[in-house]
Design an enzyme around this catalytic site. Structure first.
Site, PDB file in Angstrom:
ATOM      1  N   CYS A  44      -2.139  -0.655  -9.010  1.00  0.00           N
ATOM      2  CA  CYS A  44      -1.800  -0.235  -7.648  1.00  0.00           C
ATOM      3  C   CYS A  44      -1.908  -1.431  -6.705  1.00  0.00           C
ATOM      4  O   CYS A  44      -2.679  -2.355  -6.923  1.00  0.00           O
ATOM      5  CB  CYS A  44      -2.736   0.876  -7.182  1.00  0.00           C
ATOM      6  SG  CYS A  44      -2.287   1.539  -5.549  1.00  0.00           S
ATOM      7  N   ASP A  46      -3.180  -1.381  -3.914  1.00  0.00           N
ATOM      8  CA  ASP A  46      -4.407  -1.198  -3.125  1.00  0.00           C
ATOM      9  C   ASP A  46      -5.288  -2.461  -3.129  1.00  0.00           C
ATOM     10  O   ASP A  46      -5.563  -3.027  -4.186  1.00  0.00           O
ATOM     11  CB  ASP A  46      -5.194  -0.003  -3.719  1.00  0.00           C
ATOM     12  CG  ASP A  46      -6.303   0.466  -2.793  1.00  0.00           C
ATOM     13  OD1 ASP A  46      -7.212  -0.339  -2.475  1.00  0.00           O
ATOM     14  OD2 ASP A  46      -6.262   1.644  -2.378  1.00  0.00           O
ATOM     15  N   ARG A  48      -8.307  -2.824  -2.831  1.00  0.00           N
ATOM     16  CA  ARG A  48      -9.625  -2.686  -3.464  1.00  0.00           C
ATOM     17  C   ARG A  48      -9.581  -2.855  -4.976  1.00  0.00           C
ATOM     18  O   ARG A  48     -10.609  -2.755  -5.645  1.00  0.00           O
ATOM     19  CB  ARG A  48     -10.228  -1.309  -3.116  1.00  0.00           C
ATOM     20  CG  ARG A  48     -10.463  -1.117  -1.623  1.00  0.00           C
ATOM     21  CD  ARG A  48     -10.711   0.344  -1.303  1.00  0.00           C
ATOM     22  NE  ARG A  48      -9.546   1.180  -1.592  1.00  0.00           N
ATOM     23  CZ  ARG A  48      -9.497   2.498  -1.407  1.00  0.00           C
ATOM     24  NH1 ARG A  48     -10.561   3.131  -0.929  1.00  0.00           N
ATOM     25  NH2 ARG A  48      -8.394   3.174  -1.682  1.00  0.00           N
ATOM     26  N   HIS A 100      -6.411   4.150  -9.966  1.00  0.00           N
ATOM     27  CA  HIS A 100      -7.754   4.128  -9.370  1.00  0.00           C
ATOM     28  C   HIS A 100      -8.000   5.397  -8.579  1.00  0.00           C
ATOM     29  O   HIS A 100      -7.074   5.964  -7.983  1.00  0.00           O
ATOM     30  CB  HIS A 100      -7.923   2.898  -8.474  1.00  0.00           C
ATOM     31  CG  HIS A 100      -7.073   2.936  -7.237  1.00  0.00           C
ATOM     32  ND1 HIS A 100      -7.571   3.288  -5.996  1.00  0.00           N
ATOM     33  CD2 HIS A 100      -5.756   2.695  -7.050  1.00  0.00           C
ATOM     34  CE1 HIS A 100      -6.590   3.242  -5.107  1.00  0.00           C
ATOM     35  NE2 HIS A 100      -5.474   2.890  -5.714  1.00  0.00           N
ATOM     36  N   CYS A 103      -6.763   6.896  -4.645  1.00  0.00           N
ATOM     37  CA  CYS A 103      -5.465   6.233  -4.443  1.00  0.00           C
ATOM     38  C   CYS A 103      -4.680   6.932  -3.328  1.00  0.00           C
ATOM     39  O   CYS A 103      -4.416   8.137  -3.398  1.00  0.00           O
ATOM     40  CB  CYS A 103      -4.660   6.262  -5.741  1.00  0.00           C
ATOM     41  SG  CYS A 103      -3.067   5.421  -5.609  1.00  0.00           S
TER      42      CYS A 103
HETATM   43 CO    CO Z   1      -3.568   3.296  -5.105  1.00  0.00          CO
END
Ligand code: CO
Length: 212
Positions: A44, A46, A48, A100, A103
């Site tokens: 992803c 993302d 993090r 994750h 998400c």
């Molecule tokens: Co995500």
């Protein structure tokens, strides 16, 4: 303020280069000669979930593709190009789809709120919900349903990888290529292996098995 932030990034880079060279004076020179990563990571976007950092990988060790909600969309030329290069040129031996918990893309797919253009991308994730409607809708606790949706989305993407002509052709030619599905806990740092290891196309539904 903003300029200070920008300058800090460049300073960080200088410090990082110095640290790398201190540990190995030829670190960058070796990398300049080419790459031979054993692994393609599809994760992803993302912030993090930084691919290299969470698995302790160094530059040169992971080929990476990231998008919203770690999707394997079989008409996505970007994903297909990365996959084709990784499998047919770099000859990676493993492809990991890493989703994750928490998400945002998966969360959006659980609701009806419009976020603009991205609604069209999120639709692919909504389709996964539809495939697993019975299981997901039977989970009353919303957090648990969210977590399970994240997991099922990863499993679905691993199967979507296996369905691609690229992966099936590699298997057909005898190339060793293992597909895996993982979920990363942004609140724990821990990776959970969903044990969806697929190593040949006989594990797919019959209609998706390509004959060469
Ligand atoms: Co995500």
């Amino acid at each position: 303020m903003e300029r200070a932030f920008y300058k800090k990034l460049i300073d960080n880079n200088k410090a990082w280069v110095e640290a790398k060279l201190a540990a190995d004076p030829e670190f960058f020179e070796k990398l300049s000669k080419g790459q031979e990563p054993p692994l393609l990571w599809i994760g992803c976007a993302d912030s993090r979930v930084p691919a290299n950092e969470i698995i302790g990988a160094q530059p040169g060790e992971v080929f990476v593709h990231r998008n919203i909600a770690n999707m394997v969309v079989h008409s996505d030329m970007n994903m297909l190009s990365v996959l084709d290069y990784a499998v047919n040129v770099l000859k990676v031996r493993h492809v990991i789809v890493c989703g994750h918990y928490e998400c945002g893309g998966v969360k959006a797919a659980m609701g009806n709120q419009s976020f603009g253009l991205i609604d069209n991308w999120v639709r692919h994730i909504k389709d996964v919900y539809r495939f697993h409607f019975d299981e997901l809708d039977s989970i009353e606790n919303e957090q648990q349903r969210f977590d399970r949706f994240v997991e099922l989305n990863v499993v679905e993407q691993v199967y979507d990888l296996a369905k691609t002509s690229i992966v099936q052709a590699a298997w057909r030619s005898g190339q060793s290529l293992h597909l895996h599905g993982w979920v990363y806990g942004v609140g724990s740092g821990i990776i959970k292996d969903l044990n969806v290891n697929i190593t040949n196309n006989s594990e797919l539904e019959e209609r998706y098995q390509l004959k060469f």
